[in-house]
Design a protein around this motif. Structure first.
Motif, mmCIF file in Angstrom:
data_model
loop_
_atom_site.group_PDB
_atom_site.id
_atom_site.type_symbol
_atom_site.label_atom_id
_atom_site.label_comp_id
_atom_site.label_asym_id
_atom_site.label_seq_id
_atom_site.Cartn_x
_atom_site.Cartn_y
_atom_site.Cartn_z
ATOM 1 N N ALA A 89 -18.052 -2.688 -7.148
ATOM 2 C CA ALA A 89 -17.132 -2.335 -6.063
ATOM 3 C C ALA A 89 -15.854 -3.143 -6.216
ATOM 4 O O ALA A 89 -15.877 -4.284 -6.682
ATOM 5 N N PRO A 90 -14.727 -2.553 -5.843
ATOM 6 C CA PRO A 90 -13.481 -3.297 -5.975
ATOM 7 C C PRO A 90 -13.464 -4.488 -5.032
ATOM 8 O O PRO A 90 -13.957 -4.418 -3.917
ATOM 9 N N ALA A 91 -12.928 -5.585 -5.523
ATOM 10 C CA ALA A 91 -12.789 -6.770 -4.683
ATOM 11 C C ALA A 91 -11.673 -6.505 -3.667
ATOM 12 O O ALA A 91 -10.595 -6.050 -4.024
ATOM 13 N N ILE A 92 -11.979 -6.761 -2.430
ATOM 14 C CA ILE A 92 -11.001 -6.519 -1.372
ATOM 15 C C ILE A 92 -10.135 -7.763 -1.230
ATOM 16 O O ILE A 92 -10.619 -8.846 -0.922
ATOM 17 N N VAL A 93 -8.883 -7.586 -1.481
ATOM 18 C CA VAL A 93 -7.933 -8.676 -1.364
ATOM 19 C C VAL A 93 -7.591 -8.867 0.106
ATOM 20 O O VAL A 93 -7.224 -7.908 0.778
ATOM 21 N N ARG A 148 -7.576 1.368 -1.728
ATOM 22 C CA ARG A 148 -6.694 1.858 -2.795
ATOM 23 C C ARG A 148 -5.889 0.689 -3.381
ATOM 24 O O ARG A 148 -5.729 0.578 -4.609
ATOM 25 N N ALA A 149 -5.389 -0.196 -2.519
ATOM 26 C CA ALA A 149 -4.612 -1.343 -2.990
ATOM 27 C C ALA A 149 -5.497 -2.292 -3.803
ATOM 28 O O ALA A 149 -5.062 -2.840 -4.820
ATOM 29 N N ALA A 150 -6.737 -2.475 -3.388
ATOM 30 C CA ALA A 150 -7.643 -3.344 -4.125
ATOM 31 C C ALA A 150 -7.971 -2.758 -5.499
ATOM 32 O O ALA A 150 -8.056 -3.482 -6.483
ATOM 33 N N LYS A 151 -8.154 -1.450 -5.532
ATOM 34 C CA LYS A 151 -8.443 -0.797 -6.811
ATOM 35 C C LYS A 151 -7.245 -0.882 -7.751
ATOM 36 O O LYS A 151 -7.398 -1.088 -8.945
ATOM 37 N N ALA A 152 -6.045 -0.721 -7.194
ATOM 38 C CA ALA A 152 -4.836 -0.806 -8.018
ATOM 39 C C ALA A 152 -4.605 -2.225 -8.537
ATOM 40 O O ALA A 152 -4.013 -2.415 -9.600
ATOM 41 N N ALA A 153 -5.081 -3.228 -7.784
ATOM 42 C CA ALA A 153 -4.876 -4.631 -8.184
ATOM 43 C C ALA A 153 -5.779 -5.013 -9.353
ATOM 44 O O ALA A 153 -5.520 -6.011 -10.024
#
Length: 132
Positions: A4-8, A126-131
């Protein structure tokens, strides 16, 4: 194996304009729903002795999390708000006059909070995935 993407963590300084807008909508809608529930049950169209005003208290819980951009708060609030939508739909179809009008306003505010929370969660993921 995908993870899972890490949530910033987000705060005011790193939030995008879209995240700020969705948070403001969620926060404003939650506060408006709280005020509506209190006013409805205590002054505008009370049923009984105003004991149903207690339904407004759970809406105080997410306010701190919304102010701090806590993703978990947006997630559970988007589920909790459906209880208010359901109550509004039942009362809108079973009451008349002022009670029905207030119930439709409750439904509208509930849907607004849900949409704002869903958008915010989607933007953050979406922002976490893009990061990455």
């Amino acid at each position: 194996m995908s993870s899972a993407p890490a949530i910033v963590p987000t705060d005011r300084s790193t939030a995008s304009p879209e995240e700020v807008l969705s948070r403001r909508l969620a926060l404003t809608g939650t506060i408006a729903l709280f005020v509506l529930c209190l006013a409805w049950e205590l002054w505008l169209a009370p049923t009984g002795r105003g004991t149903l005003a207690i339904k407004a208290l759970p809406l105080l819980l997410p306010i701190a999390g919304l102010l701090r951009y806590r993703l978990y708060t947006f997630r559970w609030l988007s589920l909790m708000v459906w209880l208010y939508c359901g109550e509004g739909l039942v009362r809108a179809t079973s009451e008349s006059g002022t009670g029905a009008l207030l119930a439709w306003i409750e439904v509208g505010l509930s849907v607004l909070v849900f949409v704002a929370c869903a958008l915010h969660v989607r933007q953050r993921l979406r922002a976490a995935k893009a990061a990455q």
